[in-house]
Design a protein around this motif. Structure first.
Motif, short mmCIF file in Angstrom:
data_model
loop_
_atom_site.label_atom_id
_atom_site.label_comp_id
_atom_site.label_asym_id
_atom_site.label_seq_id
_atom_site.Cartn_x
_atom_site.Cartn_y
_atom_site.Cartn_z
N GLY A 1 0.65 -5.60 14.51
CA GLY A 1 0.88 -6.19 15.82
C GLY A 1 -0.22 -5.80 16.79
N ALA A 2 -0.22 -6.42 17.96
CA ALA A 2 -1.36 -6.31 18.87
C ALA A 2 -1.55 -4.89 19.41
N GLU A 3 -0.48 -4.25 19.89
CA GLU A 3 -0.68 -2.98 20.59
C GLU A 3 -1.19 -1.88 19.66
N LYS A 4 -0.55 -1.71 18.51
CA LYS A 4 -1.00 -0.64 17.61
C LYS A 4 -2.35 -0.99 16.97
N ALA A 5 -2.63 -2.27 16.75
CA ALA A 5 -3.96 -2.64 16.27
C ALA A 5 -5.01 -2.27 17.31
N LYS A 6 -4.72 -2.51 18.57
CA LYS A 6 -5.65 -2.09 19.64
C LYS A 6 -5.78 -0.58 19.69
N ARG A 7 -4.66 0.12 19.49
CA ARG A 7 -4.72 1.59 19.47
C ARG A 7 -5.72 2.08 18.42
N MET A 8 -5.77 1.43 17.28
CA MET A 8 -6.67 1.86 16.22
C MET A 8 -8.10 1.38 16.45
N VAL B 1 0.86 -1.18 0.00
CA VAL B 1 0.00 0.00 0.00
C VAL B 1 0.90 1.23 0.00
N VAL B 2 0.65 2.13 -0.95
CA VAL B 2 1.35 3.41 -1.00
C VAL B 2 0.29 4.49 -0.81
N MET B 3 0.50 5.34 0.20
CA MET B 3 -0.47 6.39 0.52
C MET B 3 0.09 7.77 0.24
N ALA B 4 -0.79 8.68 -0.12
CA ALA B 4 -0.42 10.09 -0.06
C ALA B 4 -0.22 10.47 1.39
N GLU B 5 0.71 11.36 1.64
CA GLU B 5 1.04 11.72 3.02
C GLU B 5 -0.17 12.29 3.76
N ASP B 6 -1.05 12.99 3.05
CA ASP B 6 -2.20 13.60 3.70
C ASP B 6 -3.46 12.73 3.64
N ALA B 7 -3.36 11.52 3.08
CA ALA B 7 -4.51 10.62 3.04
C ALA B 7 -4.78 10.07 4.44
N LYS B 8 -5.99 9.59 4.68
CA LYS B 8 -6.40 9.07 5.98
C LYS B 8 -6.81 7.61 5.86
N ILE B 9 -6.40 6.80 6.84
CA ILE B 9 -6.80 5.41 6.90
C ILE B 9 -7.23 5.09 8.32
N GLY B 10 -8.26 4.27 8.46
CA GLY B 10 -8.75 3.90 9.79
C GLY B 10 -10.01 3.08 9.68
N TYR B 11 -10.53 2.68 10.84
CA TYR B 11 -11.74 1.88 10.89
C TYR B 11 -12.69 2.47 11.92
N THR C 1 -8.53 7.61 12.90
CA THR C 1 -7.83 7.50 11.63
C THR C 1 -6.43 8.09 11.79
N ILE C 2 -5.53 7.67 10.93
CA ILE C 2 -4.17 8.22 10.92
C ILE C 2 -3.83 8.62 9.48
N ASP C 3 -2.88 9.52 9.35
CA ASP C 3 -2.50 9.95 8.01
C ASP C 3 -1.45 9.00 7.42
N GLY C 4 -1.13 9.23 6.16
CA GLY C 4 -0.20 8.35 5.47
C GLY C 4 1.18 8.32 6.10
N VAL C 5 1.64 9.48 6.59
CA VAL C 5 2.97 9.53 7.22
C VAL C 5 3.02 8.60 8.43
N THR C 6 2.01 8.69 9.30
CA THR C 6 1.96 7.84 10.48
C THR C 6 1.80 6.37 10.10
N ALA C 7 0.95 6.10 9.12
CA ALA C 7 0.74 4.72 8.69
C ALA C 7 2.03 4.09 8.20
N ALA C 8 2.86 4.86 7.48
CA ALA C 8 4.14 4.34 7.02
C ALA C 8 5.12 4.16 8.17
N GLU C 9 5.14 5.12 9.11
CA GLU C 9 6.03 5.02 10.26
C GLU C 9 5.70 3.79 11.10
N TRP C 10 4.42 3.47 11.23
CA TRP C 10 3.98 2.32 12.02
C TRP C 10 4.15 0.99 11.28
#
Length: 283
Positions: free
Chosen positions: A159-166, A130-140, A172-181
């Motif tokens: 992994g468990a902890e960040k999946a629980k965080r979401m 998955v390649v995201m634009a930096e300002d795009a949003k992803i979440g559930y 939702t988080i932006d593309g920059v955070t999604a890539a960092e995670w």
């Protein structure tokens, strides 16, 4: 096809979600059309890589709840007596259609601009990269009420902890955070998104198809051994329960009374969903 556009060019199959007026929200046709497009690409010897993208301002804004939530006889909300197996059969079919992207023998790259939320995140996270634009949003966001991610890919990617965080917040988080995670492969400026996806597709297109297939099968098998299929069974059953719990029925009635956008605003503002239901407030 009515909700997906299929094109082939330069050893790529482009599978484009094509309901831009609804931010490519998922309707009854889209899941099966995605699977049909993946099958078509896998059968075409001139296709090496599959690129999945959305027309217009967003990749996919999830299920079209203007259809499913506001309608009193909506497909995903049964009457007073709920048949969990009927619900499971319908939603598992959609999950399997999305997951045709993961099980495709040919690699799949998802290009995300705007939003990939709710069911849209299920589609995106079913792709290999998955390649995201930096300002795009992803979440559930439906994790707050009326949903559980049926592909279960949040935990397998994060992994468990960040999946629980979401999923315990519905944020939702932006593309920059999604890539960092590590949720997605890369985040790039919006103006560079298409170019970067094409660069990755170019790099893969030079690899023999049988090599690509074997690498995918090997990696995917590791996830199957970790219980991916059984996790999806549980997640899909839970998704049906969330839509028929007292709180889920309350949310549905709110949407029927005041409209889906008002119901989502209530949910996403963090306002409490009454335990066991309760009177429907003014939005």
């Amino acid at each position: 096809m009515t909700s997906v556009r299929y094109e082939v060019s330069d050893r790529r199959a482009y599978v484009t979600l094509d309901r831009p007026d609804r931010l490519n929200a998922i309707d009854d046709s889209m899941p099966a059309e995605i699977a049909a497009a993946v099958d078509r690409a896998n059968e075409d010897p001139d296709v090496t890589v599959i690129v999945v993208r959305g027309e217009g301002r967003a990749f996919c804004a999830g299920y079209d709840l203007k259809i499913y939530a506001e309608d009193e006889s909506g497909r995903w909300s049964q009457g007073p007596v709920w048949d969990p197996i009927k619900d499971y059969q319908q939603m598992k079919r959609n999950t399997d259609d999305f997951f045709s992207l993961w099980r495709s023998l040919k690699p799949t790259i998802c290009q995300v601009q705007g939003y990939a939320i709710a069911g849209g995140s299920d589609i995106a996270l079913s792709c290999d990269l998955v390649v995201m634009a930096e300002d795009a949003k992803i979440g559930y966001p439906p994790a707050r009420v009326w949903g559980c991610p049926t592909t279960a890919m949040w935990v397998y990617r994060l992994g468990a902890e960040k999946a629980k965080r979401m999923l315990l917040t519905g944020d939702t988080i932006d593309g920059v955070t999604a890539a960092e995670w590590g949720l997605v492969a890369e985040a790039v400026p919006a103006e560079d998104l298409e170019r970067r996806v094409e660069e990755l597709a170019d790099r893969m297109a030079g690899v023999p198809i049988n090599q690509l297939a074997m690498q995918k099968l090997m990696i995917n098998q590791a996830y199957e051994n970790m219980g991916l299929h059984s996790t999806q069974v549980i997640a899909t059953l839970f998704d049906g329960i969330t839509r028929h719990s007292p709180e889920g029925r309350w949310f549905k009635e709110f949407a029927e009374t005041h409209g889906f956008h008002a119901a989502v605003a209530h949910r996403d503002a963090g306002r409490r969903i009454p335990d066991g239901g309760g009177p429907i407030p003014e939005p």
